[in-house]
Design a protein around this motif. Structure first.
Motif, PDB file in Angstrom:
ATOM      1  N   PRO A 152      -8.838   4.832   1.208  1.00  0.00           N
ATOM      2  CA  PRO A 152     -10.124   4.729   0.507  1.00  0.00           C
ATOM      3  C   PRO A 152     -10.185   5.535  -0.778  1.00  0.00           C
ATOM      4  N   LYS A 153      -9.431   6.642  -0.848  1.00  0.00           N
ATOM      5  CA  LYS A 153      -9.480   7.488  -2.044  1.00  0.00           C
ATOM      6  C   LYS A 153      -8.611   6.949  -3.166  1.00  0.00           C
ATOM      7  N   ARG A 154      -7.830   5.907  -2.873  1.00  0.00           N
ATOM      8  CA  ARG A 154      -6.974   5.324  -3.904  1.00  0.00           C
ATOM      9  C   ARG A 154      -7.398   3.902  -4.230  1.00  0.00           C
ATOM     10  N   LEU A 155      -8.677   3.614  -4.030  1.00  0.00           N
ATOM     11  CA  LEU A 155      -9.184   2.264  -4.250  1.00  0.00           C
ATOM     12  C   LEU A 155     -10.205   2.256  -5.383  1.00  0.00           C
ATOM     13  N   VAL A 166      -9.343  -9.301   4.894  1.00  0.00           N
ATOM     14  CA  VAL A 166      -8.356  -8.571   5.691  1.00  0.00           C
ATOM     15  C   VAL A 166      -7.590  -7.594   4.807  1.00  0.00           C
ATOM     16  N   GLU A 167      -7.222  -8.067   3.632  1.00  0.00           N
ATOM     17  CA  GLU A 167      -6.490  -7.227   2.683  1.00  0.00           C
ATOM     18  C   GLU A 167      -7.325  -6.015   2.282  1.00  0.00           C
ATOM     19  N   PHE A 168      -8.579  -6.272   1.953  1.00  0.00           N
ATOM     20  CA  PHE A 168      -9.450  -5.187   1.481  1.00  0.00           C
ATOM     21  C   PHE A 168      -9.751  -4.192   2.597  1.00  0.00           C
ATOM     22  N   SER A 169      -9.952  -4.713   3.809  1.00  0.00           N
ATOM     23  CA  SER A 169     -10.249  -3.812   4.920  1.00  0.00           C
ATOM     24  C   SER A 169      -9.066  -2.903   5.212  1.00  0.00           C
ATOM     25  N   ALA A 170      -7.855  -3.446   5.101  1.00  0.00           N
ATOM     26  CA  ALA A 170      -6.664  -2.622   5.313  1.00  0.00           C
ATOM     27  C   ALA A 170      -6.602  -1.487   4.300  1.00  0.00           C
ATOM     28  N   VAL A 171      -6.973  -1.809   3.073  1.00  0.00           N
ATOM     29  CA  VAL A 171      -6.971  -0.803   2.017  1.00  0.00           C
ATOM     30  C   VAL A 171      -8.044   0.247   2.266  1.00  0.00           C
ATOM     31  N   SER A 172      -9.270  -0.211   2.569  1.00  0.00           N
ATOM     32  CA  SER A 172     -10.393   0.720   2.701  1.00  0.00           C
ATOM     33  C   SER A 172     -10.217   1.655   3.890  1.00  0.00           C
ATOM     34  N   LEU A 173      -9.525   1.195   4.930  1.00  0.00           N
ATOM     35  CA  LEU A 173      -9.296   2.051   6.094  1.00  0.00           C
ATOM     36  C   LEU A 173      -8.154   3.034   5.852  1.00  0.00           C
ATOM     37  N   ARG A 174      -7.122   2.588   5.171  1.00  0.00           N
ATOM     38  CA  ARG A 174      -5.932   3.434   4.991  1.00  0.00           C
ATOM     39  C   ARG A 174      -6.017   4.326   3.763  1.00  0.00           C
ATOM     40  N   LEU A 181       0.823  -1.203   0.000  1.00  0.00           N
ATOM     41  CA  LEU A 181       0.000   0.000   0.000  1.00  0.00           C
ATOM     42  C   LEU A 181       0.863   1.261   0.000  1.00  0.00           C
ATOM     43  N   ASP A 182       1.970   1.211   0.723  1.00  0.00           N
ATOM     44  CA  ASP A 182       2.858   2.378   0.764  1.00  0.00           C
ATOM     45  C   ASP A 182       3.419   2.705  -0.614  1.00  0.00           C
ATOM     46  N   GLU A 183       3.655   1.675  -1.411  1.00  0.00           N
ATOM     47  CA  GLU A 183       4.289   1.875  -2.715  1.00  0.00           C
ATOM     48  C   GLU A 183       3.276   2.058  -3.845  1.00  0.00           C
ATOM     49  N   ALA A 184       2.034   1.674  -3.628  1.00  0.00           N
ATOM     50  CA  ALA A 184       1.053   1.679  -4.717  1.00  0.00           C
ATOM     51  C   ALA A 184       0.484   3.069  -4.974  1.00  0.00           C
ATOM     52  N   ASP A 185       0.233   3.337  -6.235  1.00  0.00           N
ATOM     53  CA  ASP A 185      -0.480   4.562  -6.614  1.00  0.00           C
ATOM     54  C   ASP A 185      -1.982   4.347  -6.553  1.00  0.00           C
ATOM     55  N   ILE A 186      -2.403   3.101  -6.792  1.00  0.00           N
ATOM     56  CA  ILE A 186      -3.828   2.780  -6.785  1.00  0.00           C
ATOM     57  C   ILE A 186      -3.986   1.314  -6.384  1.00  0.00           C
ATOM     58  N   VAL A 187      -5.073   1.003  -5.709  1.00  0.00           N
ATOM     59  CA  VAL A 187      -5.384  -0.386  -5.330  1.00  0.00           C
ATOM     60  C   VAL A 187      -6.580  -0.842  -6.140  1.00  0.00           C
ATOM     61  N   LEU A 188      -6.450  -2.001  -6.773  1.00  0.00           N
ATOM     62  CA  LEU A 188      -7.513  -2.560  -7.610  1.00  0.00           C
ATOM     63  C   LEU A 188      -8.032  -3.824  -6.937  1.00  0.00           C
ATOM     64  N   ALA A 189      -9.300  -3.819  -6.519  1.00  0.00           N
ATOM     65  CA  ALA A 189      -9.885  -4.970  -5.823  1.00  0.00           C
ATOM     66  C   ALA A 189     -10.979  -5.588  -6.677  1.00  0.00           C
ATOM     67  N   PHE A 190     -10.935  -6.912  -6.829  1.00  0.00           N
ATOM     68  CA  PHE A 190     -11.956  -7.644  -7.584  1.00  0.00           C
ATOM     69  C   PHE A 190     -12.900  -8.312  -6.585  1.00  0.00           C
ATOM     70  N   ILE A 191     -14.095  -7.730  -6.420  1.00  0.00           N
ATOM     71  CA  ILE A 191     -15.055  -8.186  -5.417  1.00  0.00           C
ATOM     72  C   ILE A 191     -15.978  -9.230  -6.038  1.00  0.00           C
ATOM     73  N   THR A 192     -15.852 -10.472  -5.588  1.00  0.00           N
ATOM     74  CA  THR A 192     -16.697 -11.580  -6.034  1.00  0.00           C
ATOM     75  C   THR A 192     -17.245 -12.292  -4.801  1.00  0.00           C
ATOM     76  N   ASP A 193     -18.103 -13.296  -5.025  1.00  0.00           N
ATOM     77  CA  ASP A 193     -18.574 -14.093  -3.889  1.00  0.00           C
ATOM     78  C   ASP A 193     -17.405 -14.797  -3.213  1.00  0.00           C
ATOM     79  N   SER A 194     -16.450 -15.270  -4.006  1.00  0.00           N
ATOM     80  CA  SER A 194     -15.270 -15.924  -3.431  1.00  0.00           C
ATOM     81  C   SER A 194     -14.460 -14.941  -2.605  1.00  0.00           C
ATOM     82  N   TYR A 195     -14.373 -13.715  -3.077  1.00  0.00           N
ATOM     83  CA  TYR A 195     -13.618 -12.674  -2.362  1.00  0.00           C
ATOM     84  C   TYR A 195     -14.258 -12.387  -1.008  1.00  0.00           C
ATOM     85  N   ASN A 196     -15.589 -12.214  -1.013  1.00  0.00           N
ATOM     86  CA  ASN A 196     -16.304 -11.940   0.238  1.00  0.00           C
ATOM     87  C   ASN A 196     -16.219 -13.110   1.207  1.00  0.00           C
TER      88      ASN A 196
END
Length: 439
Positions: free
Chosen positions: A82-85, A72-80, A50-65
């Protein structure tokens, strides 16, 4: 531009094709799944990415949920960040409640044009956020709620809906809360002039109510069940009775619960009720409205198919009449017995319903270790990636700074047990949810 990709390993085939196209377009792509091998912990890998990324790309599927690592990965992104997701939602996968304020786009499937659309969005992400596709908390709530209610309506229509009820149902009708019940029994047990109340006893009582329950059962001896029954119904009004029973408060919640349990011609019926309460609130109220029901509280009891079965998995003390073996799960040793005996009738009934039906949890927390164990077994044995059960939870009454984090943790915990979460602002919303399911 460096992209941090978050996805479920079950979707790796489709996602890697998209990643290849992004790399051909000149983007540098990394993900925690590939980097995790040999790392000290997942948090280190995610935070570094996350520190190095310019943008985070998340693929939300039933398997992902349904994936603990992905959530855990997605929650870390959304909390830290959110504007780069940027979230790509596939099919009818639910949008996590903590995803508000995030740019997203929904697709029916992993179509070939996703990579092209992602490249366009990445190149125009600032302007896109000003135009559309940023999801609000209210939009997430309404979208998920509509989806959940449709799932529950289908289960009802197919006679595959089980209601799982806890203390929250009975408290609204005049049955005491667990703490109040224990203190009422303690007052009768010690028989002193000083009367304990919730406020004065908070610091003095054992941290575990189960420990107090063990003490009360030992002290009361043969009078334990009669004292419990007396305290259980003591708060109901004496001024009005029917057929020798005290009248419960018929709140909107109780009204809609009974309406949902009422058999409906050509539209399906609730298959069963599981209750962790000792009281006969549901049976008495159904009797009042002429709805046939049967309380099941012991091994070997035969269920009559003409009646709605109500399984009292922690025992049963009806308002009137005597039961020889009420099987009350009240003290520490009773909880231990239920937990370690996988073949007890109550465990088998619960596990069967959790595995075969769609369940709606009402008035329940999910802190009971045995309930958590059975839900976890059901989820592990169910090969489907969809979460099949539902729980209604009130948003935490804390400051906005912590509410999102607590909701995130509670929702991830519920998901890990196979539960989708209805988030509500007030308990008064529950009758409307039940009404919509029954229509």
């Amino acid at each position: 531009m460096k992209i941090f990709v978050s996805y479920s390993s079950k979707d790796s085939g489709d996602v890697e094709k998209i990643v290849t196209q992004l790399e051909r377009a000149g983007y540098f792509v990394c993900n925690a799944s590939h980097e995790f091998l040999g790392a000290p912990n997942l948090a280190t890998v995610i935070n570094q990415g996350l520190d190095e990324a310019d943008i985070v790309l998340a693929f939300i599927t039933d398997s992902y949920n349904n994936s603990s690592y992905a959530s855990v990965e997605f929650s870390a992104v959304s909390l830290r960040l959110p504007k780069r997701l940027l979230a790509i939602v596939i099919g009818d996968a639910k949008i996590p409640s903590f995803m508000s304020g995030i740019l997203y786009k929904r697709y029916d499937d992993f179509v070939s044009s996703i990579a092209e659309d992602i490249i366009f969005l990445l190149n125009n992400i600032d302007s896109e956020k000003k135009i559309h596709s940023v999801v609000s908390e209210q939009e997430i709530k309404l979208e998920n709620e509509n989806k959940y209610i449709n799932d529950l309506k289908n289960a009802l229509h197919n006679n595959r809906l089980t209601l799982v009820c806890g203390a929250g149902i009975s408290i609204s009708a005049g049955i005491p809360s667990w703490n109040t019940l224990l203190l009422s029994m303690l007052n009768k047990c010690v028989n002193t002039q000083y009367q304990f109340n919730v406020e004065s006893a908070q610091n003095a009582l054992p941290t575990s109510n189960i420990i107090l329950g063990k003490y009360l059962k030992l002290m009361l001896g043969n009078e334990f069940e009669s004292t419990l029954k007396e305290c259980l119904y003591d708060q109901l009004g004496e001024d009005q009775t029917y057929y020798g029973k005290k009248v419960y408060k018929e709140t909107p919640l109780i009204h809609e619960l009974i309406n949902l349990l009422r058999p409906k011609r050509n539209s399906g019926s609730v298959e069963s009720v599981i209750t962790f309460n000792f009281d006969s609130l549901i049976e008495d109220t159904l009797d009042k409205y002429g709805i046939e029901n049967q309380a099941i509280y012991d091994e070997g009891m035969i269920v009559d198919s003409r009646y709605i079965p109500i399984y009292h998995v922690h025992g049963y003390l009806p308002q009137t009449g005597e039961i020889k073996a009420p099987n009350i799960v009240f003290s520490e040793e009773a909880y231990h017995t239920q937990f370690i005996d996988p073949y007890s009738w109550s465990n088998l009934v619960q596990l069967y319903k959790y595995m075969e039906n769609t369940c709606l949890l009402l008035g329940l927390s999910i802190t009971d270790p045995n309930l958590r164990r059975l839900l976890d077994i059901s989820k592990r044995k169910n090969s489907s990636t969809k979460l099949r059960h539902y729980i209604i939870k009130k948003k935490p009454d804390i400051s906005d700074d912590f509410m999102k984090t607590q909701m995130l943790l509670e929702e991830q915990d519920a998901n890990s047990l196979g539960l989708n979460v209805f988030w509500i602002d007030d308990f008064e919303e529950i009758p409307n949810i039940l009404d919509r399911i029954g229509k």
